[in-house]
Design a protein around this motif. Structure first.
Motif, mmCIF file in Angstrom:
data_model
loop_
_atom_site.group_PDB
_atom_site.id
_atom_site.type_symbol
_atom_site.label_atom_id
_atom_site.label_comp_id
_atom_site.label_asym_id
_atom_site.label_seq_id
_atom_site.Cartn_x
_atom_site.Cartn_y
_atom_site.Cartn_z
ATOM 1 N N ASN A 107 -24.741 -16.267 6.656
ATOM 2 C CA ASN A 107 -24.640 -14.838 6.932
ATOM 3 C C ASN A 107 -24.024 -14.599 8.302
ATOM 4 O O ASN A 107 -24.227 -15.357 9.242
ATOM 5 N N GLY A 108 -23.315 -13.512 8.436
ATOM 6 C CA GLY A 108 -22.643 -13.185 9.688
ATOM 7 C C GLY A 108 -21.158 -13.016 9.447
ATOM 8 O O GLY A 108 -20.520 -13.807 8.748
ATOM 9 N N THR A 109 -20.589 -11.975 10.004
ATOM 10 C CA THR A 109 -19.189 -11.627 9.798
ATOM 11 C C THR A 109 -18.314 -12.194 10.904
ATOM 12 O O THR A 109 -18.737 -12.270 12.046
ATOM 13 N N MET A 110 -17.087 -12.573 10.553
ATOM 14 C CA MET A 110 -16.124 -12.938 11.582
ATOM 15 C C MET A 110 -15.746 -11.667 12.343
ATOM 16 O O MET A 110 -15.387 -10.657 11.741
ATOM 17 N N GLY A 111 -15.843 -11.700 13.658
ATOM 18 C CA GLY A 111 -15.546 -10.525 14.463
ATOM 19 C C GLY A 111 -14.066 -10.188 14.432
ATOM 20 O O GLY A 111 -13.213 -11.073 14.341
ATOM 21 N N GLY A 112 -13.733 -8.911 14.505
ATOM 22 C CA GLY A 112 -12.336 -8.510 14.497
ATOM 23 C C GLY A 112 -12.147 -7.144 15.117
ATOM 24 O O GLY A 112 -13.098 -6.389 15.314
ATOM 25 N N GLU A 113 -10.894 -6.829 15.434
ATOM 26 C CA GLU A 113 -10.544 -5.528 16.004
ATOM 27 C C GLU A 113 -9.135 -5.166 15.568
ATOM 28 O O GLU A 113 -8.364 -6.022 15.119
ATOM 29 N N GLY A 114 -8.795 -3.890 15.717
ATOM 30 C CA GLY A 114 -7.450 -3.468 15.365
ATOM 31 C C GLY A 114 -7.319 -1.960 15.379
ATOM 32 O O GLY A 114 -8.308 -1.228 15.439
ATOM 33 N N ALA A 115 -6.081 -1.497 15.342
ATOM 34 C CA ALA A 115 -5.770 -0.070 15.259
ATOM 35 C C ALA A 115 -4.657 0.102 14.239
ATOM 36 O O ALA A 115 -3.595 -0.505 14.372
ATOM 37 N N ALA A 116 -4.909 0.901 13.221
ATOM 38 C CA ALA A 116 -3.913 1.115 12.167
ATOM 39 C C ALA A 116 -3.794 2.602 11.863
ATOM 40 O O ALA A 116 -4.812 3.290 11.696
ATOM 41 N N PHE A 117 -2.556 3.101 11.799
ATOM 42 C CA PHE A 117 -2.316 4.514 11.497
ATOM 43 C C PHE A 117 -1.300 4.643 10.366
ATOM 44 O O PHE A 117 -0.416 3.792 10.206
ATOM 45 N N PHE A 118 -1.452 5.740 9.612
ATOM 46 C CA PHE A 118 -0.571 6.033 8.486
ATOM 47 C C PHE A 118 -0.230 7.513 8.487
ATOM 48 O O PHE A 118 -1.070 8.345 8.839
ATOM 49 N N VAL A 119 0.988 7.854 8.093
ATOM 50 C CA VAL A 119 1.356 9.246 7.863
ATOM 51 C C VAL A 119 1.315 9.482 6.360
ATOM 52 O O VAL A 119 2.029 8.816 5.603
ATOM 53 N N LEU A 120 0.448 10.402 5.932
ATOM 54 C CA LEU A 120 0.291 10.717 4.519
ATOM 55 C C LEU A 120 0.900 12.082 4.208
ATOM 56 O O LEU A 120 0.790 13.020 4.998
ATOM 57 N N GLU A 136 -5.267 20.534 -1.150
ATOM 58 C CA GLU A 136 -5.557 21.965 -0.970
ATOM 59 C C GLU A 136 -4.387 22.715 -0.338
ATOM 60 O O GLU A 136 -4.495 23.915 -0.077
ATOM 61 N N ASN A 137 -3.297 21.970 -0.039
ATOM 62 C CA ASN A 137 -2.136 22.549 0.655
ATOM 63 C C ASN A 137 -2.508 23.118 2.024
ATOM 64 O O ASN A 137 -1.908 24.085 2.502
ATOM 65 N N SER A 138 -3.527 22.513 2.648
ATOM 66 C CA SER A 138 -3.966 22.953 3.973
ATOM 67 C C SER A 138 -3.177 22.275 5.088
ATOM 68 O O SER A 138 -3.129 22.782 6.213
ATOM 69 N N ALA A 139 -2.584 21.125 4.794
ATOM 70 C CA ALA A 139 -1.799 20.397 5.793
ATOM 71 C C ALA A 139 -0.928 19.370 5.086
ATOM 72 O O ALA A 139 -1.193 18.985 3.945
ATOM 73 N N ASP A 140 0.118 18.933 5.778
ATOM 74 C CA ASP A 140 0.984 17.875 5.261
ATOM 75 C C ASP A 140 1.407 16.990 6.438
ATOM 76 O O ASP A 140 1.219 17.358 7.603
ATOM 77 N N ASN A 141 1.954 15.839 6.134
ATOM 78 C CA ASN A 141 2.308 14.860 7.169
ATOM 79 C C ASN A 141 1.105 14.607 8.086
ATOM 80 O O ASN A 141 1.149 14.811 9.301
ATOM 81 N N ILE A 142 0.017 14.156 7.462
ATOM 82 C CA ILE A 142 -1.241 13.961 8.178
ATOM 83 C C ILE A 142 -1.291 12.549 8.764
ATOM 84 O O ILE A 142 -1.013 11.566 8.084
ATOM 85 N N LEU A 143 -1.655 12.462 10.040
ATOM 86 C CA LEU A 143 -1.806 11.178 10.723
ATOM 87 C C LEU A 143 -3.240 10.705 10.537
ATOM 88 O O LEU A 143 -4.185 11.350 11.002
ATOM 89 N N VAL A 144 -3.412 9.586 9.832
ATOM 90 C CA VAL A 144 -4.736 9.037 9.535
ATOM 91 C C VAL A 144 -4.838 7.640 10.124
ATOM 92 O O VAL A 144 -3.931 6.813 9.924
ATOM 93 N N GLY A 145 -5.923 7.369 10.848
ATOM 94 C CA GLY A 145 -6.031 6.055 11.467
ATOM 95 C C GLY A 145 -7.438 5.514 11.536
ATOM 96 O O GLY A 145 -8.418 6.261 11.434
ATOM 97 N N GLY A 146 -7.524 4.207 11.707
ATOM 98 C CA GLY A 146 -8.798 3.530 11.918
ATOM 99 C C GLY A 146 -8.695 2.650 13.149
ATOM 100 O O GLY A 146 -7.704 1.926 13.307
ATOM 101 N N ILE A 147 -9.679 2.728 14.052
ATOM 102 C CA ILE A 147 -9.636 1.977 15.307
ATOM 103 C C ILE A 147 -11.013 1.411 15.629
ATOM 104 O O ILE A 147 -12.004 2.128 15.547
ATOM 105 N N ASP A 148 -11.056 0.140 15.987
ATOM 106 C CA ASP A 148 -12.270 -0.469 16.535
ATOM 107 C C ASP A 148 -11.875 -1.627 17.433
ATOM 108 O O ASP A 148 -10.846 -2.273 17.211
#
Length: 293
Positions: A197-210, A157-169
């Motif tokens: 059944n049951g997931t292996m537990g995990g954590e992390g923080a990842a960021f990207f500039v789009l 939409e040309n509303s923003a550029d160089n956007i910082l996108v991340g996921g953290i848990d």
């Protein structure tokens, strides 16, 4: 419109903050039922005077976002969008514990203030002096994907550029034990389709500039993002994948490699196995959980 990834920053169960790429030779093998982050010396990334007031998840989020921005050569992003499934668990635990121990009297407000899900995005904005669009998605397992979709729409939409996108848990001992008792986390220590059944537990923080613009720092481009949630029929998912690829003029045969979300949960991992043996039988495959948590 193509979307380019111009920077990355990652704190994970691997020493990913040391360089911008992974290799099989440097991978750390885990033999437990949870993946805990290897963390940097935060004093080299965050002002020590404010560091002591930050919880572990906030440190991980700010440090990985700073690494990402430096990697992209950006001082201030055009927007900050984050995704988290569970938010700041450590601060939530502290506040609930203080309620019980102090009989709901004389409570310290800091853990409550920092327990909200948008704390990381807000702290990043405060430190950068960024007053642009700032939003946090809390959509359980598709929180990061929701943040990614939002960023792509802003660029289109040309509303923003160089956007910082991340996921953290994050993982804490208390939350891990509770979720393990509920059967959400597994008691086994391997990721394979024969587990219960049951997931292996995990954590992390990842960021990207789009960005909608390619630069000399661009490392990849995003041609298509699609999410479809709640379906456990592999034939339906195969059809959705095929139809999605047609939108960008691709076929299943064009896919060289597929990265799956195997987590050790037999119920969900069986779908990935069906895809590997079905439409992606001629493609090489790998999993991502051991890399990013």
């Amino acid at each position: 419109m193509l979307i380019f990834i111009n920077g990355t920053g990652n704190i994970s169960p691997q020493a990913s903050f040391l360089n911008s790429s992974f290799s099989q030779d440097s991978m750390i093998a885990y033999h437990s039922n949870k993946l805990t982050c290897i963390e940097p010396d935060y004093k080299t990334l965050i002002n020590p005077s404010i560091l002591r007031r930050m919880s572990r998840m906030i440190k991980m989020g700010i440090a990985s976002s700073k690494i990402c921005l430096e990697n992209a050569g950006i001082e201030k992003p055009g927007a900050i969008i984050t995704g988290t499934g569970l938010g700041c668990i450590e601060d939530t635990e502290k506040f609930i514990t203080s309620i019980i121990q102090n009989d709901e009297q004389l409570l310290t407000p800091t853990p409550f203030i920092q327990s909200t899900h948008n704390t990381v995005g807000g702290q990043i904005a405060l430190l950068l002096g960024c007053h642009e669009y700032n939003f946090t998605y809390v959509h359980r397992g598709i929180s990061f994907e929701s943040a990614l979709q939002d960023a792509i729409m802003l660029i289109q939409e040309n509303s923003a550029d160089n956007i910082l996108v991340g996921g953290i848990d994050e993982l804490t001992e208390t939350s891990f034990k509770i979720l393990q008792e509920l059967g959400i986390y597994s008691r086994s220590a391997t990721i394979n389709p024969d587990m219960t059944n049951g997931t292996m537990g995990g954590e992390g923080a990842a960021f990207f500039v789009l960005s909608g613009k390619r630069s000399n720092r661009s490392i990849a481009k995003i041609s298509l993002v699609k999410t479809f949630v709640g379906e456990t029929d592999s034939s339906y998912i195969s059809e959705k994948i095929s139809n999605s690829l047609k939108e960008i003029g691709k076929k299943i045969e064009d896919i060289d490699h597929i990265i799956t979300g195997n987590s050790g949960n037999k119920k969900t991992d069986s779908i990935y196995q069906d895809l590997k043996e079905g439409i992606f039988k001629n493609s090489s495959t790998s999993t991502f959980k051991q890399y990013c948590g």
